[in-house]
Write a protein that holds these residues in place. Structure first.
Motif, mmCIF file in Angstrom:
data_model
loop_
_atom_site.group_PDB
_atom_site.id
_atom_site.type_symbol
_atom_site.label_atom_id
_atom_site.label_comp_id
_atom_site.label_asym_id
_atom_site.label_seq_id
_atom_site.Cartn_x
_atom_site.Cartn_y
_atom_site.Cartn_z
ATOM 1 N N LEU A 146 0.827 5.519 1.160
ATOM 2 C CA LEU A 146 0.205 6.648 1.849
ATOM 3 C C LEU A 146 1.027 7.893 1.564
ATOM 4 O O LEU A 146 2.263 7.829 1.507
ATOM 5 N N SER A 173 -1.557 4.616 9.112
ATOM 6 C CA SER A 173 -2.502 5.681 8.784
ATOM 7 C C SER A 173 -2.737 6.631 9.946
ATOM 8 O O SER A 173 -3.133 7.777 9.745
ATOM 9 N N GLU A 183 -1.166 -0.945 6.889
ATOM 10 C CA GLU A 183 -1.828 0.314 6.521
ATOM 11 C C GLU A 183 -2.545 0.950 7.701
ATOM 12 O O GLU A 183 -2.444 2.161 7.930
ATOM 13 N N ASN A 219 -3.186 10.614 3.302
ATOM 14 C CA ASN A 219 -4.071 10.280 2.184
ATOM 15 C C ASN A 219 -3.632 8.957 1.545
ATOM 16 O O ASN A 219 -2.430 8.690 1.409
ATOM 17 N N ARG A 220 -4.609 8.176 1.183
ATOM 18 C CA ARG A 220 -4.301 6.953 0.432
ATOM 19 C C ARG A 220 -3.787 7.363 -0.944
ATOM 20 O O ARG A 220 -4.426 8.148 -1.657
ATOM 21 N N MET A 278 0.857 -1.185 0.000
ATOM 22 C CA MET A 278 0.000 0.000 0.000
ATOM 23 C C MET A 278 0.894 1.235 0.000
ATOM 24 O O MET A 278 2.099 1.170 0.276
#
Length: 866
Positions: free
Chosen positions: A62, A129, A125, A140-141, A60
């Protein structure tokens, strides 16, 4: 038992013989063993790479966006580092170690000074986060980044060099440790394809490798201590032998009578010092918060040489972190060639790690989280960020969507015209000493807006701005749009425009005209319901009658017979004129007004009118103001000017009592005209920009009106630009409205006390003493771009002779002067004065004719007036 011994012996000898034969065969056929080992290693590596690639597919990303006031402490940054180290292990059990890493990406691609991204296992994640930085950082993703191929790309891998147990330099948080990296990419040009990216991979240090490294370090330390002890023993023995063989020693023995007795002295060699693990292992002594890192750098550009230069700048920036150990570029140099990550055999491995996010450094780069403090957070409030084209648009002549702000000088020395978006620049405030460049900047902005097709109004009590702007507006396509309202009647044959504040020939609403005129007088004269209720009532009632007279004249098709403010004297003091007027417009007055004239007016004392008539008498005594306000149907119509994108230059003529009254009337009429735009749909309202030079003079005449402009005009697409020398001299209502609603806040040089209110809005960054030392035409300003504040940043104000040199038409300046006066309906002063003197007769004749056809009215006559 005896019978089994030979059997066991034969078995042992057979085993030994087999081992010997096997070893001999392996030695003889060593290449078979090597190939087999290589095949096993290759198969294992293929499996590991397959698993690592599969694990890396589940990652992922970020993106962390800090606020302007982001200022974390060491504990917050350390906690973030602990989160990153923990998140690196959020992988399936079968994932190889090389894929168990979290990656920090520092990227400069022209969209922002330095983008800060975190990439890691999908399982981490949720952990990543929620940051210890709180609301100061927005997480923000992020989507995967896809770069276009560049013509020139350079790669580099940095490893730790120096003493392996020594830490990197402890870099303070102020200024921001990221500042050198941001400075290195501050001159990046996206239009040339420039790109720079730093990737820092973090993973927890493997225990077995750490133990092995500690054993090696301790063994090396003990060996070094033994060598040191042996060296010291040799020196001690040599010193002892030298002393005994010396002449001085022998003489001492003869004198003492000990010659030949006892032999040589016994010398005790030094014992090796005990090795302290904390000293020998340094930062590797403890397991807590120790991580392995990998630092990769890639620079690219479509212009030859720029990528190599960028890499050199980043290499110099990383030198800031150097202490007992330092970041050094991996590879070796042979003459002009460097063999590193850009060449075989390292390039393929570099690209694989770059693409998949694998942490597989060629040597164990072990660091403690405290050493990475500067890289574990986004840029803070202590970081000086450059302005990119995406942060502040580049101004283009003739673009109606842009509003010129000035000249920005980039870190590389390049200068570019910068602008804000016109639809976002709602209000502007410029502060600074006289001659600092406030007016020059406003003129540059107004001229650029005019050439882009925009409408504006420039109010300058001193008139200096008009001759300065004249050559740059003298274009054929602009001449029909320019109007000059100049009350500075100078020269042998002065010409003047005209305006009737209470005229109704332009379709105004009666009660709005009455309210605007009454408020303007009350503002200048200090009238309100507490201090002058009677004067305000008399003035408002008289205005209602005169406006009704003008409405009747316009409906009758006789706008040239309208009354002016100078006819208020006749209305209040002449019984015949008053009776005729009231009879003629009785049906146009509401019942309350008619009742007041019947019942209240006759009871007023004789001296009640003096406070109302005195300011009108002052206006009438000045031939310029009498000519300007004494015409029945003036040309000046600011509402029509807004809707038709006119360029209106208004020069009231000074800042005396009479001039302030004129300014107040103009300001209040502007407020009325803007508010009248409520009858137009929002999408059909044409943007209009009033520029107010010398706000101190203007607000002295109409403080509440100016404050209301900064509060209300945005709704009607009218955007005010104000300039003043001293913000503190403005009325509080105006000052608060300015600071609250300003999209752009700018200051030139000036005294620190005068500048302090502006720098206070910026958090005293820069401080008043820095702004006070600016050169002429230099500004510090904060701007609004795409809904966010940019700056404060130092910007050079546009100089007309430089920025608009191609637009100068000095040969057509005289033609524009004539055209601007003609558009404003200017006429000789003496002609206007004569017409104003005869206007009362025209009004009386019209009223007599109109009242004879009207219903007889109740005779209203004040006592004492026959």
């Amino acid at each position: 038992m005896d019978s089994q011994a030979p059997y066991l012996t034969r078995q042992v000898l057979g085993l030994i013989s087999g081992i010997v034969h096997t070893v001999g065969w392996a030695i003889t056929n060593w290449w078979v063993v090597a190939l087999a080992a290589l095949a096993v290693w290759a198969a294992g590596e293929a499996v590991v790479r397959h698993l690592a690639r599969k694990a890396s597919a589940e990652r992922m990303a970020l993106e962390l966006v800090p606020s302007r006031h982001f200022d974390p402490g060491l504990e917050e940054i350390f906690r973030r580092g602990v989160q990153l180290a923990r998140a690196s292990t959020s992988m399936p059990w079968w994932a190889p170690r090389r894929s168990k890493a979290v990656q920090i990406r520092l990227r400069a691609d022209g969209s922002s000074p330095l983008r800060y991204r975190i990439e890691g296992p999908a399982g981490g994640e949720r952990l990543l986060s929620i940051t210890p930085f709180g609301p100061a950082v927005t997480v923000n993703r992020a989507r995967p980044l896809v770069d276009k191929p560049r013509d020139h790309v350079v790669r580099a891998e940095f490893i730790l060099r120096g003493k392996p147990t020594a830490p990197l330099r402890e870099v303070p948080l102020s200024p921001d440790p990221l500042q050198p990296l941001i400075d290195a990419v501050s001159d990046l040009r996206a239009e040339l394809g420039d790109l720079a990216e730093i990737r820092l991979d973090i993973q927890r240090a493997p225990k077995w490798a750490l133990r092995a490294r500690r054993m090696q370090l301790m063994s090396n330390a003990r060996r070094a201590e033994r060598r040191e002890a042996q060296r010291a023993a040799r020196w001690v023995r040599q010193d002892a032998t030298g002393i005994e063989d010396s002449l001085t020693w022998q003489l001492q023995q003869l004198v003492s009578g000990k010659q030949g007795g006892g032999g040589r002295r016994l010398v005790m060699p030094p014992v090796p010092r005990r090795v302290d693990p904390e000293e020998a292992l340094g930062k590797l002594a403890g397991d807590d918060h120790l991580v392995r890192v990998q630092l990769l750098v890639m620079c690219a550009s479509n212009t030859e040489g720029r990528a190599q230069a960028r890499l050199a700048q980043l290499q110099a920036a990383l030198d800031v972190f150097g202490g007992g150990s330092r970041w050094a570029m991996r590879g070796w140099r042979v003459g002009p060639w460097r063999f590193g990550a850009d060449r075989w055999p390292s390039r393929r491995g570099f690209e694989r790690r770059w693409a998949l996010g694998h942490c597989q450094p060629p040597r164990p780069n072990w660091v403690r989280l405290e050493e990475l403090t500067g890289l574990l957070k986004p840029p803070t409030a202590h970081c000086r960020l450059p302005l990119l084209a995406g942060d502040l648009p580049t101004f283009a002549h003739g673009d109606p969507e842009l509003l010129l702000q000035g000249i920005y000088r980039g870190p590389d020395g390049r200068r570019r015209l910068v602008a804000t978006y016109a639809k976002e620049t709602l209000f502007e405030v410029g502060v600074g000493k006289a001659g600092g460049g406030k007016t020059e900047r406003a003129l540059g902005q107004a001229i650029g807006w005019a050439h882009a097709g925009g409408g504006l109004m420039f109010v300058d009590p001193h008139r200096d701005s008009w001759p300065r702007a004249l050559p740059f507006l003298a274009h054929d396509n602009l001449m029909s749009r320019v109007a000059l309202i100049d009350l500075n009647a100078s020269g042998p044959a002065p010409q003047l425009s005209c305006w009737n504040p209470i005229g109704m020939h332009q379709g105004q609403v009666a009660h709005e005209v009455v309210e605007a005129t009454a408020d303007a007088y009350a503002s200048v004269l200090g009238w309100d319901d507490a201090t002058a209720p009677r004067a305000l009532t008399i003035f408002t009632a008289a205005l209602a009658v005169l406006v009704a007279v003008n409405e009747a004249a316009c409906l009758a098709g006789r706008p040239e017979d309208q009354a002016t403010v100078f006819h208020m004297r006749s209305l209040l003091t002449d019984p015949i004129f008053r009776t005729t007027a009231l009879t003629a417009v009785e049906t146009r007055l509401d019942e309350e007004t008619r009742s007041w004239w019947r019942t209240v007016f006759p009871t007023l004392p004789t001296d009640a009118f003096a406070v109302v008539l005195n300011p009108i008498a002052r206006l009438a005594a000045n031939p310029v103001t009498r000519a300007f306000l004494g015409q029945p149907a003036g040309i000046y119509n600011i509402r029509a000017a807004m809707d038709s994108r006119m360029i209106v230059w208004v020069c009231p003529g000074g800042n005396g009592p009479t001039d302030r009254l004129i300014t107040a009337l103009l300001a209040r009429d502007l407020l009325r005209a803007v508010r009248s735009r409520r009858d137009t749909a929002e999408e059909r309202r044409v943007p209009f920009r009033p520029y107010f030079d010398e706000l101190i003079t203007l607000t002295g005449a109409a403080p509440e009106t100016i404050a209301a402009m900064f509060e209300d005009f945005r709704k009607y697409k009218v955007h005010v630009h104000g300039m003043t020398q001293l913000l503190g001299r403005l009325p509080q209502a105006v000052r608060l409205s300015l600071l609250q609603n300003a999209s752009t806040l700018a200051s030139t040089a000036g005294s620190q006390s005068a500048i302090a209110p502006i720098t206070a809005e910026w958090g005293d960054t820069p401080s008043p003493d820095v702004v006070a030392g600016l050169d002429r035409f230099e500004h510090y300003m904060s701007l609004t771009v795409e809904g966010r504040r940019v700056g404060p940043v130092q910007i050079t104000g546009p100089h007309l002779d430089e920025v608009f040199a191609d637009y100068a038409r000095p040969g057509q300046a005289r033609a524009l002067e004539h055209a601007a006066r003609a558009t404003a309906g200017a006429a000789p002063l003496h002609q206007l004065t004569d017409r104003a003197a005869n206007q009362l007769t025209r009004v009386s004749d019209f009223l007599a004719q109109h009242s004879s056809a009207a219903k007889p009215a109740v005779h209203l006559q004040k006592k004492g007036y026959k």
